[in-house]
Design a protein around this motif. Structure first.
Motif, PDB file in Angstrom:
ATOM      1  N   LEU A  96      -7.684  -8.290  -1.821  1.00  0.00           N
ATOM      2  CA  LEU A  96      -9.309  -9.297  -1.071  1.00  0.00           C
ATOM      3  C   LEU A  96     -10.294  -7.932  -1.435  1.00  0.00           C
ATOM      4  N   ARG A  97      -9.258  -6.724  -0.298  1.00  0.00           N
ATOM      5  CA  ARG A  97     -10.560  -5.415   0.103  1.00  0.00           C
ATOM      6  C   ARG A  97     -10.390  -4.468  -1.876  1.00  0.00           C
ATOM      7  N   GLN A  98      -9.329  -4.423  -2.381  1.00  0.00           N
ATOM      8  CA  GLN A  98      -9.616  -4.082  -3.363  1.00  0.00           C
ATOM      9  C   GLN A  98     -10.334  -4.612  -4.393  1.00  0.00           C
ATOM     10  N   ALA A  99     -10.730  -5.866  -4.733  1.00  0.00           N
ATOM     11  CA  ALA A  99     -11.626  -6.607  -5.450  1.00  0.00           C
ATOM     12  C   ALA A  99     -12.919  -6.609  -5.200  1.00  0.00           C
ATOM     13  N   MET A 100     -12.843  -6.203  -2.946  1.00  0.00           N
ATOM     14  CA  MET A 100     -14.635  -6.387  -3.047  1.00  0.00           C
ATOM     15  C   MET A 100     -14.903  -4.713  -3.075  1.00  0.00           C
ATOM     16  N   ARG A 101     -13.594  -4.195  -3.266  1.00  0.00           N
ATOM     17  CA  ARG A 101     -14.327  -2.671  -3.709  1.00  0.00           C
ATOM     18  C   ARG A 101     -15.092  -2.061  -4.695  1.00  0.00           C
ATOM     19  N   ILE A 102     -14.428  -3.377  -5.666  1.00  0.00           N
ATOM     20  CA  ILE A 102     -15.342  -2.942  -6.929  1.00  0.00           C
ATOM     21  C   ILE A 102     -15.503  -3.628  -7.885  1.00  0.00           C
ATOM     22  N   PHE A 103     -15.770  -4.458  -6.739  1.00  0.00           N
ATOM     23  CA  PHE A 103     -17.187  -5.686  -7.103  1.00  0.00           C
ATOM     24  C   PHE A 103     -18.352  -4.367  -6.659  1.00  0.00           C
ATOM     25  N   GLU A 138      -7.858   4.208   3.573  1.00  0.00           N
ATOM     26  CA  GLU A 138      -8.467   3.005   4.483  1.00  0.00           C
ATOM     27  C   GLU A 138      -9.196   3.488   5.521  1.00  0.00           C
ATOM     28  N   ILE A 139      -8.394   4.967   6.143  1.00  0.00           N
ATOM     29  CA  ILE A 139      -8.750   4.721   8.044  1.00  0.00           C
ATOM     30  C   ILE A 139      -8.720   5.935   7.744  1.00  0.00           C
ATOM     31  N   GLY A 140      -9.136   6.927   6.279  1.00  0.00           N
ATOM     32  CA  GLY A 140      -9.854   8.271   7.063  1.00  0.00           C
ATOM     33  C   GLY A 140      -9.110   9.147   7.456  1.00  0.00           C
ATOM     34  N   ARG A 141      -7.751   9.155   7.098  1.00  0.00           N
ATOM     35  CA  ARG A 141      -5.899  10.258   7.936  1.00  0.00           C
ATOM     36  C   ARG A 141      -5.934  10.724   6.726  1.00  0.00           C
ATOM     37  N   SER A 142      -4.736  11.847   6.635  1.00  0.00           N
ATOM     38  CA  SER A 142      -3.879  12.324   5.381  1.00  0.00           C
ATOM     39  C   SER A 142      -2.645  11.569   5.523  1.00  0.00           C
ATOM     40  N   HIS A 143      -1.882  11.074   4.157  1.00  0.00           N
ATOM     41  CA  HIS A 143      -1.020  10.787   3.650  1.00  0.00           C
ATOM     42  C   HIS A 143       0.378  10.979   5.003  1.00  0.00           C
ATOM     43  N   ALA A 144      -0.181  12.812   5.217  1.00  0.00           N
ATOM     44  CA  ALA A 144       1.138  12.870   5.914  1.00  0.00           C
ATOM     45  C   ALA A 144       1.034  13.041   7.293  1.00  0.00           C
ATOM     46  N   LEU A 163      -3.999   3.107  15.330  1.00  0.00           N
ATOM     47  CA  LEU A 163      -3.303   2.020  15.563  1.00  0.00           C
ATOM     48  C   LEU A 163      -4.568   0.555  15.210  1.00  0.00           C
ATOM     49  N   GLU A 164      -5.367   0.705  16.074  1.00  0.00           N
ATOM     50  CA  GLU A 164      -6.784  -0.356  15.433  1.00  0.00           C
ATOM     51  C   GLU A 164      -7.385  -0.045  14.101  1.00  0.00           C
ATOM     52  N   ALA A 165      -6.673   0.754  13.610  1.00  0.00           N
ATOM     53  CA  ALA A 165      -7.445   1.341  12.343  1.00  0.00           C
ATOM     54  C   ALA A 165      -6.404   0.671  11.170  1.00  0.00           C
ATOM     55  N   ILE A 166      -5.290   0.957  11.534  1.00  0.00           N
ATOM     56  CA  ILE A 166      -4.359   0.620  10.542  1.00  0.00           C
ATOM     57  C   ILE A 166      -4.266  -1.325  11.071  1.00  0.00           C
ATOM     58  N   ALA A 167      -4.497  -1.548  11.673  1.00  0.00           N
ATOM     59  CA  ALA A 167      -4.373  -3.761  12.320  1.00  0.00           C
ATOM     60  C   ALA A 167      -5.732  -3.876  11.748  1.00  0.00           C
ATOM     61  N   GLU A 168      -6.971  -3.124  11.542  1.00  0.00           N
ATOM     62  CA  GLU A 168      -8.204  -3.619  10.862  1.00  0.00           C
ATOM     63  C   GLU A 168      -7.429  -3.408   9.215  1.00  0.00           C
ATOM     64  N   VAL A 169      -7.001  -3.046   8.451  1.00  0.00           N
ATOM     65  CA  VAL A 169      -6.836  -3.201   6.775  1.00  0.00           C
ATOM     66  C   VAL A 169      -5.434  -3.904   7.022  1.00  0.00           C
ATOM     67  N   TYR A 170      -4.937  -3.865   7.425  1.00  0.00           N
ATOM     68  CA  TYR A 170      -3.759  -5.313   8.006  1.00  0.00           C
ATOM     69  C   TYR A 170      -4.387  -6.371   8.423  1.00  0.00           C
ATOM     70  N   MET A 216       0.898  -1.506  -0.096  1.00  0.00           N
ATOM     71  CA  MET A 216       0.533   0.148  -0.155  1.00  0.00           C
ATOM     72  C   MET A 216       0.868   1.541   0.142  1.00  0.00           C
ATOM     73  N   THR A 217       0.200   2.230  -0.659  1.00  0.00           N
ATOM     74  CA  THR A 217       0.536   4.130  -0.720  1.00  0.00           C
ATOM     75  C   THR A 217       0.506   4.413   1.187  1.00  0.00           C
ATOM     76  N   LEU A 218       1.453   5.154   0.872  1.00  0.00           N
ATOM     77  CA  LEU A 218       0.836   6.510   2.542  1.00  0.00           C
ATOM     78  C   LEU A 218      -0.802   6.929   1.317  1.00  0.00           C
ATOM     79  N   GLU A 219      -0.937   6.791   0.615  1.00  0.00           N
ATOM     80  CA  GLU A 219      -2.551   7.628   0.282  1.00  0.00           C
ATOM     81  C   GLU A 219      -3.430   6.794   0.609  1.00  0.00           C
ATOM     82  N   ALA A 220      -2.763   5.377  -0.279  1.00  0.00           N
ATOM     83  CA  ALA A 220      -4.371   4.042  -0.291  1.00  0.00           C
ATOM     84  C   ALA A 220      -4.091   3.920   1.313  1.00  0.00           C
ATOM     85  N   LEU A 221      -3.658   4.172   2.312  1.00  0.00           N
ATOM     86  CA  LEU A 221      -3.395   3.526   3.769  1.00  0.00           C
ATOM     87  C   LEU A 221      -3.801   4.422   4.436  1.00  0.00           C
ATOM     88  N   GLY A 222      -3.773   6.363   4.141  1.00  0.00           N
ATOM     89  CA  GLY A 222      -4.765   7.176   4.223  1.00  0.00           C
ATOM     90  C   GLY A 222      -6.256   6.724   4.001  1.00  0.00           C
TER      91      GLY A 222
END
Length: 175
Positions: free
Chosen positions: A125-132, A71-77, A94-101, A63-69
């Motif tokens: 799989l997460r990306q596929a589900m969003r597309i689906f 996912e968890i509703g935070r900025s890449h910065a 931490l909990e939001a990031i742990a949920e992503v991973y 994942m990129t910083l932007e993609a993780l941001g």
């Protein structure tokens, strides 16, 4: 003037304007002393935020910083500052990031991920589900049928479940 300053500021600024005739500190000296005290910069206390393995987990996930941001509703910065120990993390982040991973929050602090391929797969799989979910309902049904057919061909899915199109192993009522 009732207020008074003490210590080095007093000695440096107020005593320079001490009024010998009146035997006290002059108002001008007090003003200079207060100004000087307001301009004194306190040294910043260095905070040791502790090592985290957030960057390693993110890199292993692909994942990129932007993609993780996103996912968890935070900025890449913000994510970057936390990864580089320039900003403290919160339990919520931490909990939001742990949920992503798909790990425990403590795992992000204790070490790098054990198997990067698992993280990359979860990310795909997460990306596929969003597309689906963005597909029209008719196309979603065809994709589900394709997955069921593929599972049947691999021997993963029992014929009854494939025929009924259900993922619950309990028998379906047949009227």
């Amino acid at each position: 003037m009732e207020a008074h300053v003490s210590g080095e500021v007093h000695l440096t600024f107020v005593h320079q304007t001490y009024n010998r005739r009146q035997g006290n500190c002059t108002p001008r000296g007090m003003v200079d002393a207060v100004r000087a005290a307001q301009n004194v910069h306190m040294p910043k206390k260095e905070r040791n935020l502790g090592k985290t393995y957030l960057a390693e987990w993110r890199a292993a996930s692909g994942m990129t910083l932007e993609a993780l941001g996103d996912e968890i509703g935070r900025s890449h910065a913000t994510i970057s500052r936390i990864e580089n120990q320039k900003q403290p993390y919160s339990q919520e982040i931490l909990e939001a990031i742990a949920e992503v991973y798909r790990c425990e929050p403590g795992d992000l602090l204790n070490g790098p991920p054990p198997d990067p391929r698992t993280l990359q797969r979860a990310n795909r799989l997460r990306q596929a589900m969003r597309i689906f979910l963005e597909l029209p309902k008719g196309r979603q049904d065809r994709v589900v049928d394709d997955v069921i057919d593929a599972a049947r061909l691999e021997g993963v899915l029992k014929p009854d479940l494939a025929r009924l199109g259900q993922d619950d192993p309990t028998p379906a009522k047949i009227d």
